[in-house]
Design a protein around this motif. Structure first.
Motif, PDB file in Angstrom:
ATOM      1  N   GLU A  34      70.191  25.058  31.483  1.00 20.14           N
ATOM      2  CA  GLU A  34      71.172  24.567  30.534  1.00 20.14           C
ATOM      3  C   GLU A  34      70.764  24.988  29.138  1.00 20.14           C
ATOM      4  O   GLU A  34      69.573  25.099  28.842  1.00 20.14           O
ATOM      5  N   TYR A  82      79.403  30.101  33.356  1.00 20.26           N
ATOM      6  CA  TYR A  82      79.971  29.966  32.014  1.00 20.26           C
ATOM      7  C   TYR A  82      81.495  29.970  31.992  1.00 20.26           C
ATOM      8  O   TYR A  82      82.112  29.174  31.302  1.00 20.26           O
ATOM      9  N   GLU A  85      85.400  26.238  35.331  1.00 21.44           N
ATOM     10  CA  GLU A  85      85.529  24.786  35.204  1.00 21.44           C
ATOM     11  C   GLU A  85      84.799  24.163  36.402  1.00 21.44           C
ATOM     12  O   GLU A  85      84.688  24.794  37.469  1.00 21.44           O
ATOM     13  N   PRO A  86      84.321  22.928  36.252  1.00 24.15           N
ATOM     14  CA  PRO A  86      83.617  22.291  37.375  1.00 24.15           C
ATOM     15  C   PRO A  86      84.396  22.308  38.687  1.00 24.15           C
ATOM     16  O   PRO A  86      83.817  22.516  39.753  1.00 24.15           O
ATOM     17  N   VAL A  89      83.932  25.650  40.330  1.00 24.85           N
ATOM     18  CA  VAL A  89      82.575  25.820  40.845  1.00 24.85           C
ATOM     19  C   VAL A  89      82.467  25.214  42.240  1.00 24.85           C
ATOM     20  O   VAL A  89      81.873  25.805  43.141  1.00 24.85           O
ATOM     21  N   TRP A 112      74.270  27.764  32.966  1.00 32.08           N
ATOM     22  CA  TRP A 112      75.368  26.847  32.690  1.00 32.08           C
ATOM     23  C   TRP A 112      75.518  25.838  33.827  1.00 32.08           C
ATOM     24  O   TRP A 112      76.610  25.527  34.288  1.00 32.08           O
ATOM     25  N   GLU A 114      75.332  22.762  33.877  1.00 27.56           N
ATOM     26  CA  GLU A 114      76.059  21.527  33.588  1.00 27.56           C
ATOM     27  C   GLU A 114      77.465  21.541  34.185  1.00 27.56           C
ATOM     28  O   GLU A 114      78.084  20.494  34.338  1.00 27.56           O
ATOM     29  N   ARG A 115      77.960  22.698  34.593  1.00 25.34           N
ATOM     30  CA  ARG A 115      79.276  22.809  35.232  1.00 25.34           C
ATOM     31  C   ARG A 115      79.197  22.590  36.747  1.00 25.34           C
ATOM     32  O   ARG A 115      80.204  22.611  37.434  1.00 25.34           O
ATOM     33  N   GLU A 117      78.920  20.384  39.739  1.00 29.22           N
ATOM     34  CA  GLU A 117      79.079  18.978  40.132  1.00 29.22           C
ATOM     35  C   GLU A 117      78.218  18.616  41.332  1.00 29.22           C
ATOM     36  O   GLU A 117      77.627  17.551  41.381  1.00 29.22           O
TER      37      GLU A 117
END
Length: 160
Positions: A34, A82, A85-86, A89, A112, A114-115, A117
């Motif tokens: 991240e 990057y 969107e989650p 993913v 990235w 953090e995307r 889930e």
């Protein structure tokens, strides 16, 4: 959970840390990276590739999403979320990179993250702060039961 912070004065130090990780981490390690643009995520993965003995140039897979490097000590799977969107993913079934059902175990480095889930139960979280032109900080945290303890790993590390 162990958490460690290191100062990285420049891109070379970031690459050196990655090289050390590539030489030290076992197959089955998942790295969730991240940090803002320019914080050193790709530079760290390039160093990991060098440490694994990968000679092919490592570039961020921003548009391809996944680059697989199979010629090193163990495979390196480099993912970049990057542009996604989650919800997008989740549809990629990235679990196949850490559950050994479809791919041989290696090091999975996800930029990235953090995307993401759906995370694996065991991983190393690596958060980078700073930018290319200033000192960077890296925060490493073991989540669950990563294949190597941070305290053992960093006891072998010699910073610049």
């Amino acid at each position: 959970m162990t958490s460690i912070a290191l100062s990285l004065p420049n891109a070379n130090a970031t690459r050196k840390l990655g090289n050390f990780l590539g030489r030290s981490l076992p197959a089955g390690t998942v790295l969730l990276l991240e940090g803002n643009l320019g914080s050193g995520k790709t530079t760290l993965v390039q160093g990991i590739g060098e440490g694994l003995g990968i000679v092919e140039a490592i570039a961020s897979p921003t548009f391809t999403l996944v680059n697989e490097y199979l010629e090193g000590r163990i495979p390196l799977y480099h993912l970049d979320l990057y542009r996604l969107e989650p919800s997008e993913v989740a549809a990629l079934y990235l679990e196949s990179y850490w559950d050994e059902l479809e791919n041989p175990l290696g090091i999975v480095a996800i930029e990235w993250a953090e995307r993401l889930e759906q995370r694996p139960s065991d991983y190393l979280q690596i958060r980078l702060t700073g930018a290319e032109t200033s000192d960077r900080q890296v925060y490493l945290k073991g989540i669950g039961q990563p294949p190597i303890r941070l305290s053992e790993l960093l006891a072998m590390y010699e910073p610049i």
